[in-house]
Design a protein around this motif. Structure first.
Motif, PDB file in Angstrom:
ATOM      1  N   TRP A   1     -13.759  -3.530  -7.796  1.00  0.00           N
ATOM      2  CA  TRP A   1     -13.190  -2.221  -8.080  1.00  0.00           C
ATOM      3  C   TRP A   1     -13.155  -1.343  -6.832  1.00  0.00           C
ATOM      4  O   TRP A   1     -12.202  -0.567  -6.631  1.00  0.00           O
ATOM      5  CB  TRP A   1     -13.969  -1.531  -9.197  1.00  0.00           C
ATOM      6  N   ALA A   2     -14.172  -1.463  -5.977  1.00  0.00           N
ATOM      7  CA  ALA A   2     -14.149  -0.708  -4.720  1.00  0.00           C
ATOM      8  C   ALA A   2     -12.998  -1.177  -3.835  1.00  0.00           C
ATOM      9  O   ALA A   2     -12.324  -0.368  -3.179  1.00  0.00           O
ATOM     10  CB  ALA A   2     -15.484  -0.870  -3.983  1.00  0.00           C
ATOM     11  N   HIS A   3     -12.748  -2.476  -3.842  1.00  0.00           N
ATOM     12  CA  HIS A   3     -11.653  -3.031  -3.039  1.00  0.00           C
ATOM     13  C   HIS A   3     -10.302  -2.566  -3.575  1.00  0.00           C
ATOM     14  O   HIS A   3      -9.393  -2.238  -2.784  1.00  0.00           O
ATOM     15  CB  HIS A   3     -11.740  -4.559  -3.062  1.00  0.00           C
TER      16      HIS A   3
ATOM     17  N   VAL B   1      -5.317   0.586  -2.887  1.00  0.00           N
ATOM     18  CA  VAL B   1      -4.338   1.585  -3.308  1.00  0.00           C
ATOM     19  C   VAL B   1      -4.155   2.626  -2.204  1.00  0.00           C
ATOM     20  O   VAL B   1      -3.018   3.001  -1.846  1.00  0.00           O
ATOM     21  CB  VAL B   1      -4.783   2.254  -4.624  1.00  0.00           C
ATOM     22  N   LEU B   2      -5.274   3.083  -1.637  1.00  0.00           N
ATOM     23  CA  LEU B   2      -5.194   4.030  -0.525  1.00  0.00           C
ATOM     24  C   LEU B   2      -4.544   3.376   0.690  1.00  0.00           C
ATOM     25  O   LEU B   2      -3.739   3.999   1.401  1.00  0.00           O
ATOM     26  CB  LEU B   2      -6.599   4.534  -0.184  1.00  0.00           C
ATOM     27  N   GLY B   3      -4.877   2.099   0.923  1.00  0.00           N
ATOM     28  CA  GLY B   3      -4.282   1.376   2.043  1.00  0.00           C
ATOM     29  C   GLY B   3      -2.782   1.206   1.900  1.00  0.00           C
ATOM     30  O   GLY B   3      -2.036   1.272   2.898  1.00  0.00           O
ATOM     31  N   LEU B   4      -2.305   0.990   0.671  1.00  0.00           N
ATOM     32  CA  LEU B   4      -0.856   0.881   0.447  1.00  0.00           C
ATOM     33  C   LEU B   4      -0.152   2.181   0.794  1.00  0.00           C
ATOM     34  O   LEU B   4       0.953   2.172   1.354  1.00  0.00           O
ATOM     35  CB  LEU B   4      -0.584   0.505  -1.014  1.00  0.00           C
TER      36      LEU B   4
ATOM     37  N   GLY C   1     -13.927  -1.295   3.623  1.00  0.00           N
ATOM     38  CA  GLY C   1     -13.763   0.126   3.406  1.00  0.00           C
ATOM     39  C   GLY C   1     -12.763   0.673   4.404  1.00  0.00           C
ATOM     40  O   GLY C   1     -11.549   0.564   4.228  1.00  0.00           O
ATOM     41  N   SER C   2     -13.277   1.256   5.481  1.00  0.00           N
ATOM     42  CA  SER C   2     -12.377   1.779   6.515  1.00  0.00           C
ATOM     43  C   SER C   2     -11.593   0.659   7.193  1.00  0.00           C
ATOM     44  O   SER C   2     -10.475   0.885   7.673  1.00  0.00           O
ATOM     45  CB  SER C   2     -13.175   2.563   7.561  1.00  0.00           C
ATOM     46  N   SER C   3     -12.148  -0.565   7.220  1.00  0.00           N
ATOM     47  CA  SER C   3     -11.429  -1.675   7.845  1.00  0.00           C
ATOM     48  C   SER C   3     -10.151  -2.005   7.082  1.00  0.00           C
ATOM     49  O   SER C   3      -9.148  -2.417   7.680  1.00  0.00           O
ATOM     50  CB  SER C   3     -12.326  -2.913   7.929  1.00  0.00           C
ATOM     51  N   THR C   4     -10.166  -1.842   5.739  1.00  0.00           N
ATOM     52  CA  THR C   4      -8.949  -2.063   4.956  1.00  0.00           C
ATOM     53  C   THR C   4      -7.869  -1.062   5.346  1.00  0.00           C
ATOM     54  O   THR C   4      -6.693  -1.411   5.490  1.00  0.00           O
ATOM     55  CB  THR C   4      -9.258  -1.948   3.453  1.00  0.00           C
ATOM     56  N   LEU C   5      -8.254   0.203   5.530  1.00  0.00           N
ATOM     57  CA  LEU C   5      -7.298   1.221   5.956  1.00  0.00           C
ATOM     58  C   LEU C   5      -6.758   0.905   7.347  1.00  0.00           C
ATOM     59  O   LEU C   5      -5.565   1.095   7.620  1.00  0.00           O
ATOM     60  CB  LEU C   5      -7.958   2.596   5.950  1.00  0.00           C
TER      61      LEU C   5
ATOM     62  N   CYS D   1      -4.235  -1.941   7.044  1.00  0.00           N
ATOM     63  CA  CYS D   1      -2.996  -1.439   6.449  1.00  0.00           C
ATOM     64  C   CYS D   1      -2.224  -0.581   7.452  1.00  0.00           C
ATOM     65  O   CYS D   1      -0.986  -0.609   7.478  1.00  0.00           O
ATOM     66  CB  CYS D   1      -3.299  -0.654   5.186  1.00  0.00           C
ATOM     67  N   PHE D   2      -2.933   0.181   8.273  1.00  0.00           N
ATOM     68  CA  PHE D   2      -2.278   0.943   9.337  1.00  0.00           C
ATOM     69  C   PHE D   2      -1.621  -0.001  10.342  1.00  0.00           C
ATOM     70  O   PHE D   2      -0.500   0.248  10.819  1.00  0.00           O
ATOM     71  CB  PHE D   2      -3.300   1.846  10.024  1.00  0.00           C
ATOM     72  N   THR D   3      -2.288  -1.109  10.649  1.00  0.00           N
ATOM     73  CA  THR D   3      -1.739  -2.091  11.581  1.00  0.00           C
ATOM     74  C   THR D   3      -0.437  -2.680  11.067  1.00  0.00           C
ATOM     75  O   THR D   3       0.572  -2.724  11.790  1.00  0.00           O
ATOM     76  CB  THR D   3      -2.757  -3.224  11.828  1.00  0.00           C
ATOM     77  N   VAL D   4      -0.427  -3.160   9.828  1.00  0.00           N
ATOM     78  CA  VAL D   4       0.793  -3.772   9.300  1.00  0.00           C
ATOM     79  C   VAL D   4       1.856  -2.709   9.026  1.00  0.00           C
ATOM     80  O   VAL D   4       3.066  -3.011   9.071  1.00  0.00           O
ATOM     81  CB  VAL D   4       0.497  -4.606   8.038  1.00  0.00           C
ATOM     82  N   GLY D   5       1.436  -1.456   8.748  1.00  0.00           N
ATOM     83  CA  GLY D   5       2.407  -0.386   8.629  1.00  0.00           C
ATOM     84  C   GLY D   5       3.127  -0.137   9.944  1.00  0.00           C
ATOM     85  O   GLY D   5       4.355   0.058   9.981  1.00  0.00           O
ATOM     86  N   LEU D   6       2.367  -0.152  11.044  1.00  0.00           N
ATOM     87  CA  LEU D   6       2.979  -0.055  12.377  1.00  0.00           C
ATOM     88  C   LEU D   6       3.918  -1.225  12.632  1.00  0.00           C
ATOM     89  O   LEU D   6       5.010  -1.057  13.195  1.00  0.00           O
ATOM     90  CB  LEU D   6       1.889  -0.025  13.449  1.00  0.00           C
ATOM     91  N   LEU D   7       3.508  -2.409  12.208  1.00  0.00           N
ATOM     92  CA  LEU D   7       4.329  -3.599  12.403  1.00  0.00           C
ATOM     93  C   LEU D   7       5.653  -3.479  11.646  1.00  0.00           C
ATOM     94  O   LEU D   7       6.722  -3.831  12.171  1.00  0.00           O
ATOM     95  CB  LEU D   7       3.558  -4.834  11.945  1.00  0.00           C
ATOM     96  N   LEU D   8       5.602  -2.967  10.425  1.00  0.00           N
ATOM     97  CA  LEU D   8       6.832  -2.749   9.661  1.00  0.00           C
ATOM     98  C   LEU D   8       7.704  -1.673  10.311  1.00  0.00           C
ATOM     99  O   LEU D   8       8.941  -1.769  10.299  1.00  0.00           O
ATOM    100  CB  LEU D   8       6.488  -2.339   8.228  1.00  0.00           C
ATOM    101  N   ALA D   9       7.063  -0.650  10.891  1.00  0.00           N
ATOM    102  CA  ALA D   9       7.821   0.442  11.505  1.00  0.00           C
ATOM    103  C   ALA D   9       8.562  -0.021  12.756  1.00  0.00           C
ATOM    104  O   ALA D   9       9.741   0.299  12.948  1.00  0.00           O
ATOM    105  CB  ALA D   9       6.885   1.601  11.840  1.00  0.00           C
ATOM    106  N   VAL D  10       7.875  -0.779  13.616  1.00  0.00           N
ATOM    107  CA  VAL D  10       8.510  -1.177  14.876  1.00  0.00           C
ATOM    108  C   VAL D  10       9.508  -2.321  14.700  1.00  0.00           C
ATOM    109  O   VAL D  10      10.285  -2.614  15.619  1.00  0.00           O
ATOM    110  CB  VAL D  10       7.449  -1.561  15.937  1.00  0.00           C
ATOM    111  N   THR D  11       9.489  -2.984  13.551  1.00  0.00           N
ATOM    112  CA  THR D  11      10.464  -4.060  13.309  1.00  0.00           C
ATOM    113  C   THR D  11      11.604  -3.609  12.401  1.00  0.00           C
ATOM    114  O   THR D  11      12.420  -4.433  11.987  1.00  0.00           O
ATOM    115  CB  THR D  11       9.776  -5.285  12.676  1.00  0.00           C
ATOM    116  N   ARG D  12      11.652  -2.317  12.071  1.00  0.00           N
ATOM    117  CA  ARG D  12      12.787  -1.816  11.288  1.00  0.00           C
ATOM    118  C   ARG D  12      14.077  -1.925  12.102  1.00  0.00           C
ATOM    119  O   ARG D  12      14.085  -1.640  13.299  1.00  0.00           O
ATOM    120  CB  ARG D  12      12.557  -0.366  10.876  1.00  0.00           C
ATOM    121  N   ARG D  13      15.151  -2.341  11.460  1.00  0.00           N
ATOM    122  CA  ARG D  13      16.423  -2.540  12.144  1.00  0.00           C
ATOM    123  C   ARG D  13      17.565  -1.989  11.300  1.00  0.00           C
ATOM    124  O   ARG D  13      17.591  -2.173  10.085  1.00  0.00           O
ATOM    125  CB  ARG D  13      16.695  -4.035  12.413  1.00  0.00           C
TER     126      ARG D  13
END
Length: 409
Positions: free
Chosen positions: A82-84, A89-92, A369-373, A376-388
């Motif tokens: 449940w903690a995960h 959800v916050l990470g998404l 905990g914070s590592s999940t965030l 998620c920030f890392t893959v969010g950056l990855l999605l941002a820089v690969t937008r075309r």
């Protein structure tokens, strides 16, 4: 023809009138643009890995809850699950929000974040929290591991520094970036965090090679890296103990041996959800050794699927960069992928007893905990820089040719 007057709200009033609906339409437009430009396959692979992680943490939660329960407090079997879920959800939200932002804003924010996390790394040896003999966390109302947030910020900051050479080929970008990574490595070794130090150096090495580093310097850096590893073995007790333990083979009932037996305990198809027995004796079943839990309960075939998902993410980013014409984007996406993929495969190799134990989590799968965030920030950056823009044609970027042309000028 009459024009509608501009609405100027009085102090304390909410903006209404003509501007209100237009802001809503702009948000809808931004979402439509995002959905058109984002790499949907990459997003699908990421979300699928997060789903696998949710099931894996649910399988590992009883084992970790039982081991961490005390006489005064008994943790529920699904405590970590449940903690995960809450952190996912916050990470998404972090993931989607980051991928919606413009690259320029993300670059500036990441450089600032790198500076803040570097400051935090200086504070860790002084006021950090110690867990299992390692001092890597700061208590800021929640457990914060600065090195986790430094990973995505580092990739963006190094890409920014290396891209300076496009403006002035005489700038010593390799030396500047090398000094930056050297400072981070020194701070990580104090924690100690040898695995993190290796990951940062490896990511930096990948990025400087892509930036057009001559083969002669690549050979020199490789030799320097091997010499540094040998020096760490001789003078750094943490590195020597881990390497000796790996080369000597696992002893009965140590972490690596238990992880290996847990991984193979379910065979090809697994023992079934919540039916694994070896996981109950496995330390850090919900974090470092969750890949072994997947093997026991869901089978080696599902482990293979997890590996393929990580490979799919890496290859999808590389395919996305084939027609990229901006050096910063190439370096940023490559650095983020190297950091993300490198951490994943180090964790998997540790579980397979093919690499010394490093204390690294499995990105998007392990509990955190914070590592999940941070992930998620890392893959969010990855999605941002690969937008075309699908309607915009690009020419492949010739890094070597561009540098040679600049040097001639």
């Amino acid at each position: 023809m009459t024009t509608s007057p501009i609405f100027i709200p009085r102090p304390g009033e909410r903006g209404s009138g003509p501007q209100g609906p237009r802001i809503q339409r702009d948000w809808k437009r931004e979402l439509r643009v995002w959905w058109r430009e984002v790499d949907r396959w990459l997003l699908f692979f990421i979300l699928l890995l997060m789903l696998v992680g949710t099931l894996a943490v649910a399988a590992a939660s009883p084992a970790s809850a039982g081991r961490l329960s005390t006489v005064s407090e008994t943790l529920p079997d699904l405590y970590f699950f449940w903690a995960h879920v809450r952190m996912q959800v916050l990470g998404l939200c972090v993931l989607i929000g980051t991928s919606l932002m413009p690259v320029t804003l993300l670059r500036r924010g990441s450089v600032v974040l790198a500076g803040l996390m570097l400051t935090a790394l200086f504070l860790v040896p002084v006021i950090g929290t110690e867990v299992n003999g390692a001092r890597r966390w700061l208590n800021v109302g929640m457990s914060l591991q600065p090195s986790e947030f430094m990973k995505p910020a580092f990739a963006i900051a190094i890409a920014w520094i290396l891209s300076w050479k496009m403006r002035d080929p005489k700038l010593p970008v390799i030396g500047i970036s090398g000094a930056f990574v050297g400072l981070i490595v020194a701070l990580l070794m104090l924690q100690p965090n040898l695995g993190g130090a290796i990951l940062f150096v490896g990511t930096w090495f990948v990025m400087v090679m892509l930036a057009g580093l001559p083969l002669q310097r690549i050979g020199m850096l490789t030799g320097a890296g091997l010499a540094a590893l040998m020096a760490a073995y001789v003078f750094y007790d943490n590195a020597r103990n881990r390497i000796d333990s790996f080369l000597g083979g696992p002893t009965a009932y140590d972490h690596v041996d238990l992880a290996g037996r847990t991984l193979q305990g379910g065979g090809w198809t697994g023992s079934g959800f919540w039916l694994g027995q070896n996981k109950m004796r496995l330390p850090e079943a919900h974090t470092d050794y969750i890949f072994s839990v997947i093997g026991e309960e869901f089978g080696l075939l599902i482990c293979g699927v997890v590996v393929l998902l990580y490979l799919a993410i890496v290859l999808r980013v590389l395919v996305r960069l084939v027609e990229e014409d901006r050096l910063f984007i190439i370096l940023a996406a490559s650095g983020l992928t190297a950091m993300f993929g490198g951490q994943a495969f180090i964790n998997i190799l540790v579980n397979l007893q093919l690499f010394p134990s490093k204390g690294m989590t499995l990105p998007l799968v392990s509990y955190g905990g914070s590592s999940t965030l941070a992930i998620c920030f890392t893959v969010g950056l990855l999605l941002a820089v690969t937008r075309r823009n699908p309607y915009l044609e690009r020419e492949p970027f010739d890094i070597k040719g561009s540098f040679e042309k600049d040097e001639e000028i």
